[in-house]
Design a protein around this motif. Structure first.
Motif, PDB file in Angstrom:
ATOM      1  N   LEU A  42       0.505  -1.452   0.378  1.00 59.33           N
ATOM      2  CA  LEU A  42      -0.188   0.149  -0.448  1.00 59.33           C
ATOM      3  C   LEU A  42       0.930   1.266   0.020  1.00 59.33           C
ATOM      4  N   ASN A  43       0.604   2.171  -0.958  1.00 61.69           N
ATOM      5  CA  ASN A  43       1.775   3.347  -1.126  1.00 61.69           C
ATOM      6  C   ASN A  43       0.462   4.674  -0.600  1.00 61.69           C
ATOM      7  N   SER A  59      -9.765   5.071  -0.799  1.00 63.10           N
ATOM      8  CA  SER A  59     -10.838   5.837  -0.990  1.00 63.10           C
ATOM      9  C   SER A  59      -9.021   7.293   0.026  1.00 63.10           C
ATOM     10  N   GLN A  98      -6.528  -1.842 -11.327  1.00 63.90           N
ATOM     11  CA  GLN A  98      -6.052  -0.877 -10.179  1.00 63.90           C
ATOM     12  C   GLN A  98      -6.326  -1.362  -8.447  1.00 63.90           C
ATOM     13  N   TYR A  99      -6.045  -1.900  -7.569  1.00 62.06           N
ATOM     14  CA  TYR A  99      -6.390  -1.921  -6.772  1.00 62.06           C
ATOM     15  C   TYR A  99      -6.281  -0.653  -5.790  1.00 62.06           C
ATOM     16  N   SER A 100      -7.056   0.653  -4.977  1.00 63.92           N
ATOM     17  CA  SER A 100      -6.045   1.504  -4.132  1.00 63.92           C
ATOM     18  C   SER A 100      -7.661   1.275  -2.929  1.00 63.92           C
ATOM     19  N   SER A 149      -0.366   7.158  -1.755  1.00 67.87           N
ATOM     20  CA  SER A 149      -1.243   7.740  -2.947  1.00 67.87           C
ATOM     21  C   SER A 149      -2.602   6.938  -2.895  1.00 67.87           C
ATOM     22  N   GLY A 150      -2.267   5.637  -1.283  1.00 73.63           N
ATOM     23  CA  GLY A 150      -3.949   5.091  -1.778  1.00 73.63           C
ATOM     24  C   GLY A 150      -3.253   4.126  -3.012  1.00 73.63           C
ATOM     25  N   GLU A 151      -2.360   4.059  -3.423  1.00 73.16           N
ATOM     26  CA  GLU A 151      -2.510   3.447  -4.399  1.00 73.16           C
ATOM     27  C   GLU A 151      -2.154   1.597  -3.962  1.00 73.16           C
ATOM     28  N   ILE A 152      -2.732   0.287  -4.535  1.00 73.85           N
ATOM     29  CA  ILE A 152      -1.728  -0.818  -4.168  1.00 73.85           C
ATOM     30  C   ILE A 152      -1.553  -1.250  -5.381  1.00 73.85           C
ATOM     31  N   VAL A 176     -11.118  -1.684   0.264  1.00 78.64           N
ATOM     32  CA  VAL A 176     -10.075  -1.755  -0.950  1.00 78.64           C
ATOM     33  C   VAL A 176     -11.457  -1.414  -2.060  1.00 78.64           C
TER      34      VAL A 176
END
Length: 114
Positions: free
Chosen positions: A20-21, A79, A75-77, A24-27, A67
């Protein structure tokens, strides 16, 4: 930050490790456990896919969170609101810091060391 993903299907849960970033919330760096993507496709592509959740763990303590999966890009992320909640819960559980202490610390920093 290392996390665990759980893709919930009607009759099974597909587990993966991922990163998990926190900015940014990006995975990314998703590695499915006991799931062959080549033969079965991605878990969220299945007709019986229900939802995905994540878990951040440290020293036997867990923070669970929702998620999102962009079904167009895969793309997984999480919010922005969920990401903030993860950070607050992680600080509370892992460091023993309250939400108000976290907020005042973030606002009280002025670059000087004490």
């Amino acid at each position: 930050m290392p996390i665990t993903l759980n893709d919930e299907l009607s009759d099974e849960v597909v587990t993966a490790t991922a990163r998990l970033n926190l900015a940014s919330g990006e995975i990314g760096r998703i590695e499915y456990q006991d799931w062959d993507v080549a033969s079965r496709g991605l878990p969220w592509e299945q007709d019986d896919y229900e939802f995905t959740s994540g878990t951040l763990s440290n020293a036997g303590k867990d923070v669970e969170f929702g998620v999102s999966v962009n079904r167009t890009t895969g793309q997984y992320s999480v919010s922005a609101d969920e990401l903030l909640e993860i950070k607050v819960k992680a600080a509370q559980l892992f460091a023993g810091i309250s939400g108000s202490e976290l907020a005042s610390g973030a606002h009280g920093r002025n670059g000087r060391t004490h």
